[in-house]
Scaffold this active site. Structure first.
Site, PDB file in Angstrom:
ATOM      1  N   GLU A 160     -31.694  32.683  30.380  1.00  0.00           N
ATOM      2  CA  GLU A 160     -30.964  33.856  29.900  1.00  0.00           C
ATOM      3  C   GLU A 160     -31.470  35.100  30.626  1.00  0.00           C
ATOM      4  O   GLU A 160     -32.687  35.327  30.641  1.00  0.00           O
ATOM      5  CB  GLU A 160     -31.182  34.048  28.383  1.00  0.00           C
ATOM      6  CG  GLU A 160     -30.501  33.033  27.534  1.00  0.00           C
ATOM      7  CD  GLU A 160     -30.725  33.272  26.047  1.00  0.00           C
ATOM      8  OE1 GLU A 160     -30.149  32.521  25.244  1.00  0.00           O
ATOM      9  OE2 GLU A 160     -31.474  34.198  25.675  1.00  0.00           O
TER      10      GLU A 160
ATOM     11  N   ARG B 139     -31.180  28.067  20.435  1.00  0.00           N
ATOM     12  CA  ARG B 139     -31.926  28.447  21.629  1.00  0.00           C
ATOM     13  C   ARG B 139     -31.425  27.610  22.802  1.00  0.00           C
ATOM     14  O   ARG B 139     -31.200  26.404  22.662  1.00  0.00           O
ATOM     15  CB  ARG B 139     -33.441  28.242  21.441  1.00  0.00           C
ATOM     16  CG  ARG B 139     -34.092  29.234  20.496  1.00  0.00           C
ATOM     17  CD  ARG B 139     -34.071  30.650  21.058  1.00  0.00           C
ATOM     18  NE  ARG B 139     -34.809  31.605  20.239  1.00  0.00           N
ATOM     19  CZ  ARG B 139     -34.294  32.314  19.255  1.00  0.00           C
ATOM     20  NH1 ARG B 139     -33.013  32.154  18.931  1.00  0.00           N
ATOM     21  NH2 ARG B 139     -35.037  33.177  18.589  1.00  0.00           N
TER      22      ARG B 139
ATOM     23  N   HIS C 235     -26.362  36.008  23.712  1.00  0.00           N
ATOM     24  CA  HIS C 235     -27.370  35.848  22.671  1.00  0.00           C
ATOM     25  C   HIS C 235     -27.298  37.032  21.692  1.00  0.00           C
ATOM     26  O   HIS C 235     -28.330  37.579  21.290  1.00  0.00           O
ATOM     27  CB  HIS C 235     -28.775  35.737  23.267  1.00  0.00           C
ATOM     28  CG  HIS C 235     -29.764  35.086  22.345  1.00  0.00           C
ATOM     29  ND1 HIS C 235     -30.857  34.408  22.787  1.00  0.00           N
ATOM     30  CD2 HIS C 235     -29.815  35.017  20.983  1.00  0.00           C
ATOM     31  CE1 HIS C 235     -31.559  33.947  21.760  1.00  0.00           C
ATOM     32  NE2 HIS C 235     -30.944  34.311  20.651  1.00  0.00           N
TER      33      HIS C 235
END
Length: 338
Positions: free
Chosen positions: A270, A241, A289
């Protein structure tokens, strides 16, 4: 008695069984379990979305205390994925709703993504890809990379992903370190991994791979102080993360040339805003991601959530419970055997 399963709307696809392709939901039908897609959720599952379902499979939506506040919440919320930072697990436990995730399905895919980022960064793939697209290939010798063989690789966290990554790297004869306060050193040694302190790991490693879960304790765990300990030709990889790494500190270290590079499948925020320096630094390999998002992961995650659903329906505790204390709740105690 009928057992109903809802699948969150992010799985809807116009031309595939789901947005992830075939994730094995046919096995539910073979078990006599009916399932259906939930309506659009605007990023958060509500009590109305999940009401009346025995189990809900979900991917991207957030689960809050309000999600399980209704009179008939599901007995199971099965996360298609590993991270539970967008799930209020404590509220689910209080409501008697079991939460599972899919570490078995994601293990190989995420570990492979981590290895991909290590190799792409070490071999300077982004620079070489750009050069190969030019009319002339002048300057190839200016893009000499680094080999992985014999390097020291340190993992922040020694769970499923890091363990699988070290197994994948066996042919490279790497020296394997990990920092994980919850692991037994003897268990780590049996896997060919030396447990060590965080500062020692950052000092000794040629590659540091972040695989730990995001918690209050790990937020900005990788800060300027730890980055300053890294070797000048070291690489940082993050497949966990984004907020575990202090983005500003990492950006500064990369821009100053204090690191060889970074491979990031996750960032904070993000997506990165337009003009962010990480988007233009040549020594950074980025993915949205989603580097581990493959048919292999889809099948693995799908098999895991389906098995969790079948376990609950048949009165068994699913394997990958986020909080086993939920089994003591009256709603589950009467239906599920620990």
């Amino acid at each position: 008695m009928a057992f109903r399963v809802g699948v969150s709307h992010d799985f809807v696809s116009s031309d595939h069984p789901t947005s992830w392709g075939d994730i094995g939901l046919d096995r539910l039908a073979a078990e006599g379990i009916a399932w259906e897609f939930l309506p659009p959720d605007n990023g958060v599952l509500t009590a109305e979305h999940v009401a009346g379902f025995d189990a809900v499979v979900f991917g991207t939506p957030t689960v809050t205390a309000a999600t399980v506040s209704g009179s008939t919440p599901p007995r199971l919320l099965a996360r298609f994925g590993v991270g539970l930072d967008a799930v209020d697990v404590d509220a689910c436990t209080r409501a008697g709703v079991a939460v599972t995730n899919t570490p078995d399905g994601a293990r190989r895919a995420v570990a492979t993504a981590a290895l991909t980022l290590i190799l792409a960064t070490f071999h300077r793939l982004v620079d070489k890809n750009a050069l190969a697209r030019r009319p002339a290939w002048d300057g190839r010798l200016d893009l000499i990379g680094q080999g992985l063989t014999g390097r020291t690789v340190g993992a922040v966290g020694l769970g499923n992903i890091a363990s699988e990554l070290f197994a994948l790297m066996a042919p490279f004869a790497t020296v394997n370190l990990a920092h994980d306060p919850y692991r037994d050193p003897r268990e780590a040694r049996a896997r060919g991994v030396e447990l060590t302190g965080l500062e020692d790991l950052f000092t000794r490693s040629d590659v540091v791979v972040v695989t730990a879960a995001l918690t209050a304790q790990t937020r900005h765990l990788v800060n300027a102080g730890l980055l300053a300990l890294m070797r000048p030709r070291a690489v940082l990889v993050n497949v966990s993360r984004g907020p575990i790494v202090d983005t500003a500190a990492l950006t500064e270290a990369l821009a100053a040339g204090r690191l060889f590079g970074a491979g990031l499948d996750v960032t904070d925020p993000e997506p990165l805003p337009v003009g962010h320096p990480l988007l233009v630094l040549p020594n950074v390999v980025l993915a949205p991601h989603a580097l581990a998002w493959t048919d292999e992961m889809a099948r693995g995650n799908g098999a895991s959530v389906v098995q969790a659903i079948i376990d609950v329906r048949q009165g068994r505790a699913p394997r990958y419970l986020a909080d086993r204390a939920v089994l003591d709740h009256p709603r589950l105690r009467e239906r599920v055997t620990a």
